[in-house]
Design a protein around this motif. Structure first.
Motif, PDB file in Angstrom:
ATOM      1  N   GLN A   1       2.336 -21.566  -6.341  1.00  0.00           N
ATOM      2  CA  GLN A   1       1.922 -22.850  -5.774  1.00  0.00           C
ATOM      3  C   GLN A   1       0.421 -22.872  -5.521  1.00  0.00           C
ATOM      4  OE1 GLN A   1       0.787 -23.719  -2.511  1.00  0.00           O
ATOM      5  NE2 GLN A   1       1.203 -25.931  -2.512  1.00  0.00           N
TER       6      GLN A   1
ATOM      7  N   VAL B   1      -2.270 -25.906  -7.389  1.00  0.00           N
ATOM      8  CA  VAL B   1      -2.693 -27.055  -6.593  1.00  0.00           C
ATOM      9  C   VAL B   1      -4.174 -26.937  -6.237  1.00  0.00           C
ATOM     10  CG1 VAL B   1      -0.385 -27.365  -5.638  1.00  0.00           C
ATOM     11  CG2 VAL B   1      -2.064 -26.008  -4.371  1.00  0.00           C
TER      12      VAL B   1
ATOM     13  N   ASP C   1       3.237 -29.765  -1.910  1.00  0.00           N
ATOM     14  CA  ASP C   1       2.622 -30.193  -3.168  1.00  0.00           C
ATOM     15  C   ASP C   1       2.939 -29.171  -4.259  1.00  0.00           C
ATOM     16  OD1 ASP C   1       1.041 -31.757  -4.895  1.00  0.00           O
ATOM     17  OD2 ASP C   1      -0.722 -30.527  -4.509  1.00  0.00           O
ATOM     18  N   GLY C   2       3.056 -29.646  -5.486  1.00  0.00           N
ATOM     19  CA  GLY C   2       3.235 -28.754  -6.625  1.00  0.00           C
ATOM     20  C   GLY C   2       4.665 -28.503  -7.032  1.00  0.00           C
TER      21      GLY C   2
END
Length: 509
Positions: free
Chosen positions: A250, A254, A332-333
């Motif tokens: 991750q 990002v 996120d991601g």
């Protein structure tokens, strides 16, 4: 209810009588008329049986009917076992088992109750009779069995109580398996020389990277794109995954400000702002934060169990990658990680040719409506079940327990779609990229024979021509190629048109 007529039986009876809030199982049944009839809708089957099939008033008889005719729905069973009054139901179930201790579906039901609840019924272990497979391998994809001596049941589930995907052996999946796409990909690779393969690698990884970001409507910086490519290349070397490995992945993909140190700390959801005051239209809600450790531990355990059991790689990749994106463990991601997991599993299983990659995200991007529909086959029925509220700051709060919705998902639809996209990838995107490399290798000396351009400028000329049907636009010429003569431009275009402009594909026979 989901059935429009007849007397509900099996899972439908349990759902209706106990008011279970569950994603509908693959099959629901009722008794009506004198002839069996099957109606399919939205990937589910609604079956009516003659009245002779009615199991009667006892709940355990309906559950045995479900196990025999409708298959195993862990979500319905888990929800039911939470909803019933524990003492009276355990008494009823114990009497039911004692009345038929060697019955195959009786032992399956006994095993499933203790497996899903963690409780132990006051019964002696079974000491006679053959072992019975929990899942019928002809109906389901299964893992290497683990014997439960107490029930004389062979547990061949794809996961454990914390996360257990289910995938049915549909005719569509069996047809895909018979095509042996991995062997087809290997034959394609064998038809190209080492130089072509070496040159194609960068194109393939770059295409997968661009497409994966484009699905999220993102245009990464060159640095982020390079990090993503590096991660794709490193995946096959990872022996196993854990939370630390996923966090590292991750962090790589990002922006620096969105890097996380572990699984998310807040409730997240997928939505959009609409209307006056930017109200939130919520499309998907992920599990509550407190459930993440168990769900993710279960998912990673399931990943390892399927790998050790040599489960069909596409089925394996679909269950784990879509399970991951539904759990949504990061802020996120998640979407890009979901697609990275597909490549990780396919490469680890030897499905993908060593050192290469199938640009599956390119087909997902081209088939975005199909990809969205695949995700929505789970999210739409789920959203009807979750009670939530969104405050004026856009913060969402989930009311009640929801972990069961994400724990025992039927991933059959996802496996079918991933097989379809993988087949298209191998037969179009993968082969087309290899063909282009060979054609470019032939075209390069021809281009240099017209005028020797720096590599970057030559590649840019080819790219601009291909984007414009084989010709360089006036705008691009004025901006980048003002020093070339009309004769040189025309000659270079002729080479591009002859060697590099894609030719119309022959119609399928």
């Amino acid at each position: 209810m989901y059935l429009s007529r007849g007397i509900p039986i099996g899972y439908a009876k349990a759902i209706e009588d106990h008011g279970l809030g569950v994603v509908p199982p693959h099959q629901l049944s009722a008794c009506v008329g004198s002839v069996k009839h099957v109606r399919s809708s939205d990937g589910r089957e609604f079956v009516t049986y003659p009245s002779s099939y009615d199991p009667g008033p006892a709940l355990c008889d309906h559950l045995e009917f479900a196990l025999k005719h409708e298959g195993i729905s862990l979500e319905v069973l888990a929800a039911l076992f939470r909803a019933v009054k524990q003492g009276p139901f355990e008494d009823e179930l114990s009497r039911h088992i004692q009345a038929r201790p060697t019955g195959q579906n009786t032992r399956r039901l006994w095993f499933l109750y203790e497996f899903l609840t963690g409780r132990r019924l006051p019964l002696e272990d079974v000491t006679t009779g053959n072992y019975v497979e929990l899942l019928d391998p002809k109906r389901y994809y299964t893992a290497t069995p683990i014997n439960s001596q107490r029930h004389r049941v062979r547990d061949n589930l794809l996961g454990n109580v914390d996360f257990c995907p289910m995938v049915r052996r549909t005719p569509s999946l069996q047809e895909f398996e018979a095509k042996q796409l991995a062997n087809e990909a290997a034959r394609i690779v064998e038809s190209y020389d080492e130089d072509a393969l070496r040159r194609a690698v960068d194109y393939l990884y770059a295409k997968e990277t661009r497409s994966s970001f484009n699905i999220e409507r993102e245009t990464p910086s060159q640095q982020r794109a390079a990090r993503f490519v590096s991660l794709l290349r490193e995946l096959p070397a990872l022996d196993s995954l854990n939370e630390a490995a996923l966090v590292h992945m991750q962090n790589v993909i990002v922006e620096d400000r969105f890097k996380e140190k572990g699984y998310r700390e807040a409730q997240n959801y997928v939505g959009e702002s609409v209307g006056v005051g930017l109200r939130q239209r919520v499309h998907f809600i992920s599990p509550q934060r407190k459930m993440l450790p168990r769900l993710m531990a279960g998912l990673l355990s399931s990943l390892d169990r399927m790998m050790a059991s040599s489960v069909d790689p596409i089925v394996h990749a679909a269950a784990i990658s879509f399970g991951f994106v539904f759990i949504h463990p990061f802020e996120d991601g998640n979407g890009r990680l979901h697609r990275l997991l597909i490549h990780y599993i396919l490469s680890r299983a030897g499905f993908t040719p060593q050192g290469l990659i199938f640009p599956i995200s390119a087909v997902m991007l081209q088939r975005k409506d199909q990809y969205d529909a695949c995700l929505e086959s789970f999210s739409k029925p789920l959203m009807k079940l979750i009670d939530y509220e969104v405050d004026e700051k856009g913060l969402l709060t989930v009311k009640g327990k929801t972990s069961g919705f994400y724990r025992y998902v039927d991933f059959t639809r996802m496996a079918e779609d991933l097989y379809r996209w993988t087949e298209e990838t191998i037969r179009t995107e993968f082969r087309d990229e290899l063909d282009f490399v060979v054609r470019y290798r032939e075209a390069r000396p021809k281009l240099d024979g017209v005028v020797e351009l720096p590599d970057t400028l030559r590649n840019r000329f080819v790219q601009f021509c291909l984007q414009n049907g084989g010709r360089l636009s006036k705008q691009k010429r004025t901006k980048y190629f003002i020093n070339l003569t009309d004769k040189e431009i025309h000659a270079l275009e002729k080479v591009v048109q002859k060697y590099l402009v894609p030719r119309p594909k022959a119609p399928a026979t």
